[in-house]
Design a protein around this motif. Structure first.
Motif, PDB file in Angstrom:
ATOM      1  N   LYS A 142      22.683  57.534 108.095  1.00  0.00           N
ATOM      2  CA  LYS A 142      21.431  57.689 107.366  1.00  0.00           C
ATOM      3  C   LYS A 142      21.045  59.163 107.265  1.00  0.00           C
ATOM      4  N   TYR A 143      20.167  59.435 106.308  1.00  0.00           N
ATOM      5  CA  TYR A 143      19.649  60.790 106.177  1.00  0.00           C
ATOM      6  C   TYR A 143      18.882  61.153 107.448  1.00  0.00           C
ATOM      7  N   PRO A 144      18.988  62.413 107.880  1.00  0.00           N
ATOM      8  CA  PRO A 144      18.163  62.852 109.009  1.00  0.00           C
ATOM      9  C   PRO A 144      16.684  62.885 108.602  1.00  0.00           C
ATOM     10  N   SER A 145      15.806  62.887 109.587  1.00  0.00           N
ATOM     11  CA  SER A 145      14.375  62.983 109.275  1.00  0.00           C
ATOM     12  C   SER A 145      14.104  64.326 108.609  1.00  0.00           C
ATOM     13  N   VAL A 146      12.976  64.443 107.934  1.00  0.00           N
ATOM     14  CA  VAL A 146      12.611  65.688 107.261  1.00  0.00           C
ATOM     15  C   VAL A 146      12.531  66.829 108.274  1.00  0.00           C
TER      16      VAL A 146
ATOM     17  N   GLN B 271      15.977  67.896 109.078  1.00  0.00           N
ATOM     18  CA  GLN B 271      16.572  68.611 107.951  1.00  0.00           C
ATOM     19  C   GLN B 271      16.060  70.046 107.865  1.00  0.00           C
ATOM     20  N   LEU B 272      14.757  70.202 108.049  1.00  0.00           N
ATOM     21  CA  LEU B 272      14.190  71.551 108.006  1.00  0.00           C
ATOM     22  C   LEU B 272      14.708  72.408 109.168  1.00  0.00           C
ATOM     23  N   ASP B 273      14.853  71.778 110.321  1.00  0.00           N
ATOM     24  CA  ASP B 273      15.402  72.484 111.482  1.00  0.00           C
ATOM     25  C   ASP B 273      16.844  72.925 111.205  1.00  0.00           C
TER      26      ASP B 273
ATOM     27  N   VAL C 161      21.110  76.668 104.305  1.00  0.00           N
ATOM     28  CA  VAL C 161      21.071  75.633 103.278  1.00  0.00           C
ATOM     29  C   VAL C 161      22.440  74.984 103.087  1.00  0.00           C
ATOM     30  N   ASP C 162      23.512  75.745 103.208  1.00  0.00           N
ATOM     31  CA  ASP C 162      24.844  75.171 103.011  1.00  0.00           C
ATOM     32  C   ASP C 162      25.161  74.106 104.067  1.00  0.00           C
ATOM     33  N   ALA C 163      24.738  74.318 105.291  1.00  0.00           N
ATOM     34  CA  ALA C 163      24.945  73.313 106.341  1.00  0.00           C
ATOM     35  C   ALA C 163      24.126  72.060 106.036  1.00  0.00           C
ATOM     36  N   TRP C 164      22.909  72.258 105.539  1.00  0.00           N
ATOM     37  CA  TRP C 164      22.062  71.131 105.172  1.00  0.00           C
ATOM     38  C   TRP C 164      22.702  70.329 104.037  1.00  0.00           C
ATOM     39  N   LYS C 165      23.200  71.035 103.023  1.00  0.00           N
ATOM     40  CA  LYS C 165      23.859  70.361 101.896  1.00  0.00           C
ATOM     41  C   LYS C 165      25.059  69.548 102.381  1.00  0.00           C
TER      42      LYS C 165
END
Length: 81
Positions: free
Chosen positions: A48-52, A55-57, A64-68
């Protein structure tokens, strides 16, 4: 299998038109559920997607590339139909 209405405590069988309408309604619900299952999968389970907040952490600490890349894992596991 015959379906029934419950009208004032009495069982009244569906007419042929009511049966056909109910079958069409159930088919649409099943189709919509199948078409949108990926949305449910992306919000629950192992991938599942991580919590917001998480994601911000991740963006703050890793960029941003790691988040993507993290979001892409979920999208790749549960693609749109």
């Amino acid at each position: 299998m015959t379906r029934y209405h419950n009208i004032n405590g009495s069982k009244i069988a569906f007419t042929a038109e009511e049966e056909k309408a109910r079958d069409a309604e159930e088919a649409k619900v099943a189709s919509d559920k199948t078409a949108n299952q990926y949305k449910l999968d992306r919000t629950s389970g192992e991938f599942k997607y991580p919590s917001v907040v998480d994601q911000l952490d991740l963006i703050y600490h890793s960029g941003v590339d790691a988040w993507k890349a993290k979001i892409k894992e979920t999208k790749d596991k549960y693609p749109k139909p």
